[in-house]
Design a protein around this motif. Structure first.
Motif, PDB file in Angstrom:
ATOM      1  N   ASN A   1      69.151  58.316-117.703  1.00  0.00           N
ATOM      2  CA  ASN A   1      68.151  59.007-118.803  1.00  0.00           C
ATOM      3  C   ASN A   1      68.335  58.938-120.996  1.00  0.00           C
ATOM      4  O   ASN A   1      67.919  59.645-121.012  1.00  0.00           O
TER       5      ASN A   1
ATOM      6  N   SER B   1      62.176  57.994-116.509  1.00  0.00           N
ATOM      7  CA  SER B   1      62.515  58.838-115.930  1.00  0.00           C
ATOM      8  C   SER B   1      61.965  59.205-114.380  1.00  0.00           C
ATOM      9  O   SER B   1      62.569  59.249-113.035  1.00  0.00           O
TER      10      SER B   1
ATOM     11  N   ASP C   1      57.049  58.964-119.667  1.00  0.00           N
ATOM     12  CA  ASP C   1      57.873  59.316-118.732  1.00  0.00           C
ATOM     13  C   ASP C   1      58.135  58.365-117.381  1.00  0.00           C
ATOM     14  O   ASP C   1      58.671  58.541-116.430  1.00  0.00           O
TER      15      ASP C   1
ATOM     16  N   ASN D   1      68.655  61.392-125.573  1.00  0.00           N
ATOM     17  CA  ASN D   1      68.294  61.880-124.596  1.00  0.00           C
ATOM     18  C   ASN D   1      68.678  63.339-124.740  1.00  0.00           C
ATOM     19  O   ASN D   1      67.810  64.200-123.878  1.00  0.00           O
TER      20      ASN D   1
END
Length: 809
Positions: free
Chosen positions: A629, A381, A378, A323
């Motif tokens: 993240n 996040s 997502d 990531n």
């Protein structure tokens, strides 16, 4: 801890397999040093025999080869490769290994007319190696039985005076060295409370007696040229497999460039003994746990490090997705060590972990349902961004910093504690860059009861206290050892300690007309060295003397140096502190003990994190967002065979104890009953309470700190029997579970047993129960069909006492 026999066998087989392709011809046996010189009766020299397999691979054979001295009358050599002199002359050391022979020349000289023994270079190390000057013996502040030595032998002047001049000269007898108390007690030929420290007749005993016979001198002619200026260790780094060993060789180099083997007199210490242990002779023994260890080598005031890497052979490593740069650097390290990372954790576990780490609060049942049901790619996040914008993030960050800024309301007053809390809340609410935050903390002036960190200086009431606290807090450097002697594990001297304290000599607490106090800082002066009395100019750690010509407050110069982008400590210190909070362990441990001899477990990552923090402009939210993240943060706590013993490389998520305040808030949230704090309105959460002295048995047994130091280690993170018993039997927690307005009774009035179980799992563990758990919990309702609230309470009690609830993982 002995290595696992099975893993030892695997390691040996791996060595054979790895070596087969590289040994088309016999491997080279390299002998170090290339020549041996022994120039005193007590000299010794450690030989290393190394099998060179390839450019990047070698094995230590120092204890498996056969040594021979030719002619044998000039010296002896033991099975470990340690040479001792017998008579003057020249000869050869021959090393035999599997039909191969290697040799180096050996010269023995100056046995009949040796150079006099140096107290500073040769006697002080003997006392240190024998632990005579340790804190548990004569090195403690008050000494032992009237005999006091400097701790670790860092003050040779004091030690000489104590040994030769005190006790009416009874400790050494130049006329009859054998009757000297120093020798008699050290060898236990006379009763000695510390037992035998030196073997009678040993080379140490002989050197000690020769020094006394030579007149027990302190300074020798031209001793300045003989002062040891550094030490070197061989090898500096080495790869070992399970069960392998490595001998260390240590050389001391004096001001003239002369090299002397001090392997037998150096001290050794491993910072990860579970991975690699080291004994008093410098022999490193690898365990069966993969990872890295730093072996600290100390001689006189000099230190060096040998890095040991212990990979796990036979592991097929496939790099997971990345990531960000954190994943890249962690995967690189794990691949080198042969450790597989765990799989990605499930959504529910990630959500609970992120909530507890970031805002110190459990997700509500509704938040848990929504996140688990969300199918967007997502969503993790987005959750991270949402958490960092919540008010609870500010509250939780404020609580943690109140602890390490020593906001003890008994010492800085309730007004001062509230002032600091409000200042911290504003800093985190506005996401103030950390370099500006640190500068404000350093140079604050004004009323200590006004919003701000001024009350910090009410506990840092002396220049040296301020210096060592600020160093540990903002630089991650513990210099308190250098207050009394040279730091035993680092380069910092008493002069460095005094120099840093010189920045805080202008601080005064001025009484105001209303009875409050104000921090004032003007002027200031340099401080004297505690031993020599020499005035030491104020200077930052490792920096030149400070220039105060353009400022009235000395702390401004320190703040400029500290927050500069090229500062070697500042960015790393806060990066490591934040990493430790979110990952359960720092890259450097302890997190505020950063030094050359205690390196990061992943140094490229440590450097990259510090650079990233600087690039963000010291934006703590942006930095935290990067951490959370990363795939590394989102790994499961469930281990694999290859990473189950990994404790330092972040191959899986760690189980972290919940801080006392967070755990109590979680219990209150799960039971639906708030805690009532003495003198506080109803509805306040524990993380919002600034009063660290508020009476609470729960806080006491679960380790809430009393804020007596800037060290995060003050907060207990070790589970205990008393904690477990309190959770199981506490009448206060039982009252919350059975409360008539609590969660259990509320759910029992409107839901079926199956729905109640789902809701309780969501409210405590932030997930739905699996089928087996559901069936188990249904038994409570089957047995208490006529009392559904009681059954719901039993299920809730069981969940609150589960490891999954009490730990963040």
């Amino acid at each position: 801890m002995g290595p696992n026999p099975l893993r030892v066998l695997v390691g040996i087989l791996a060595i054979v397999v790895l070596s087969l392709g590289e040994r088309s011809v016999a491997a080279e046996i390299r002998i170090s040093p290339t020549s041996a010189l022994l120039d005193s009766p007590e000299a010794s020299l450690q030989v290393l025999a190394t099998e060179v397999i390839s450019e990047n691979r070698s094995n230590d054979l120092s204890r498996s080869v056969r040594y021979e001295i030719v002619p044998p009358e000039i010296a002896t050599v033991n099975d470990a490769g340690l040479i001792r002199p017998l008579s003057e002359g020249s000869g050869t050391l021959v090393v035999h290994h599997e039909g191969q022979q290697s040799s180096i020349p050996v010269e023995v000289r100056s046995l009949k007319t040796p150079r006099p023994v140096s107290f500073r270079n040769e006697i002080a190390p003997i006392l240190t190696k024998a632990r005579c000057n340790s804190g548990g013996c004569h090195g403690k502040a008050e000494g032992q039985n009237g005999f006091k030595l400097s701790i670790f032998g860092f003050d040779s002047d004091l030690d000489y005076q104590s040994i030769v001049m005190e006790a009416r000269g009874r400790r050494v007898s130049v006329a009859t060295p054998d009757t000297s108390l120093l020798s008699l007690k050290g060898t236990a030929r006379m009763p000695h409370g510390g037992g035998q420290k030196i073997e009678p007749g040993s080379y140490r005993d002989q050197r000690l007696l020769r020094w006394i016979a030579e007149g027990a001198q302190f300074e020798l002619a031209n001793e300045g040229d003989d002062r040891i200026v550094r030490i070197e260790v061989e090898p500096k780094q080495q790869f070992l497999l399970s069960g392998q060993s490595q001998q260390i060789r240590v050389m001391a180099i004096d001001a003239s460039g002369k090299r002397q083997c001090v392997t037998t007199e150096a001290e050794y210490e491993s910072n990860a003994a579970s991975i690699a242990e080291v004994d008093s002779s410098g022999l490193i023994q690898a365990s069966d746990i993969p990872g890295e260890a730093a072996i600290l080598i100390r001689y006189l005031e000099h230190v060096a490090v040998c890095r040991i890497t212990l990979p796990q052979p036979g592991v097929e490593f496939t790099k997971p997705p990345e990531n960000n740069f954190i994943d890249t650097l962690v995967w690189d390290k794990l691949e080198r060590l042969g450790i597989e990372p765990s799989d990605l954790t499930d959504d529910a576990s990630f959500m609970r972990r992120a909530f507890l780490d970031t805002i110190g609060t459990l997700p509500t049942t509704e938040e848990a349902r929504q996140f688990i049901a969300d199918t967007s790619t997502d969503k993790r996040s987005k959750l991270i961004d949402h958490l960092l914008d919540r008010d609870e993030y500010v509250d939780y960050s404020t609580m943690r910093w109140l602890d390490i800024l020593r906001a003890d309301q008994l010492k800085i007053s309730p007004q001062g504690t509230v002032a600091m809390q409000r200042w911290l809340q504003r800093q985190f609410s506005e996401n103030r860059p950390f370099n500006e935050f640190a500068r404000d903390l350093l140079v604050v002036q004004g009323n200590t009861s006004a919003e701000g960190p001024g009350s910090f200086y009410k506990v840092l009431d002396e220049p040296d206290v301020a210096a060592r606290s600020v160093s540990q807090l903002l630089l991650g450097v513990r210099i308190e050892c250098a207050q009394c002697h040279h730091h035993p594990s680092e380069r910092w001297s008493q002069a460095d300690y005094v120099g840093l304290a010189g920045f805080f000599t202008g601080i005064k607490l001025k009484k105001l007309p209303n009875g409050e106090q104000s921090v004032v800082s003007m002027g200031g002066k340099d401080l004297p060295h505690p031993r020599s009395g020499e005035i030491i100019p104020a200077r930052a750690l490792g920096a030149e003397s400070a220039d105060f010509s353009q400022v009235s407050d000395r702390r401004q110069v320190l703040a400029d140096w500290m927050t500069a982008e090229d500062n070697p400590f500042f960015a790393k210190a806060i990066s490591n502190r934040l990493w430790s909070h979110y990952f359960g362990r720092g890259l450097v441990e302890p997190i505020d003990d950063m030094r050359h001899t205690n390196p990061a477990t992943n140094e490229p990552l440590m450097e990259a994190l510090a650079s990233h923090l600087i690039e963000t402009g010291f934006d703590l939210k942006a930095f935290t967002r990067t951490l959370l993240n990363s795939r590394v943060y989102q790994l499961s706590s469930a281990t694999k065979v290859s990473n189950e013993n990994d404790i330092q490389n972040f191959s899986h998520a760690a189980y972290k104890t919940l801080p006392a305040e967070v755990l109590l808030d979680a219990i209150c949230q799960s039971t639906g009953v708030t805690e009532k704090y003495n003198g506080w309105p109803d509805g306040y959460r524990a993380v919002q309470i600034w009063d660290n002295r508020i009476p609470s048995y729960f806080f006491t047994i679960f380790g809430r700190p009393v804020r007596a130091s800037v060290c995060e280690c003050e907060r207990s993170n070790q589970p205990s029997i008393s904690q477990a018993m309190h959770l199981m039997n506490s009448p206060e927690i039982a009252a919350k579970i059975d409360h008539r307005h609590g969660t259990a009774r509320r759910l029992a009035l409107s839901m079926t047993p199956s729905e109640i179980i789902d809701e309780l799992y969501l409210g405590t563990l932030s997930r739905f129960p699996n089928e087996q758990e559901k069936n188990l919990m249904m038994q409570a309702f089957d047995e208490l069909q006529d009392d559904i609230p009681a059954a719901a309470g039993d299920v809730l009690w069981a969940l609150l006492n589960s490891k999954e609830f009490v730990f963040n993982h």
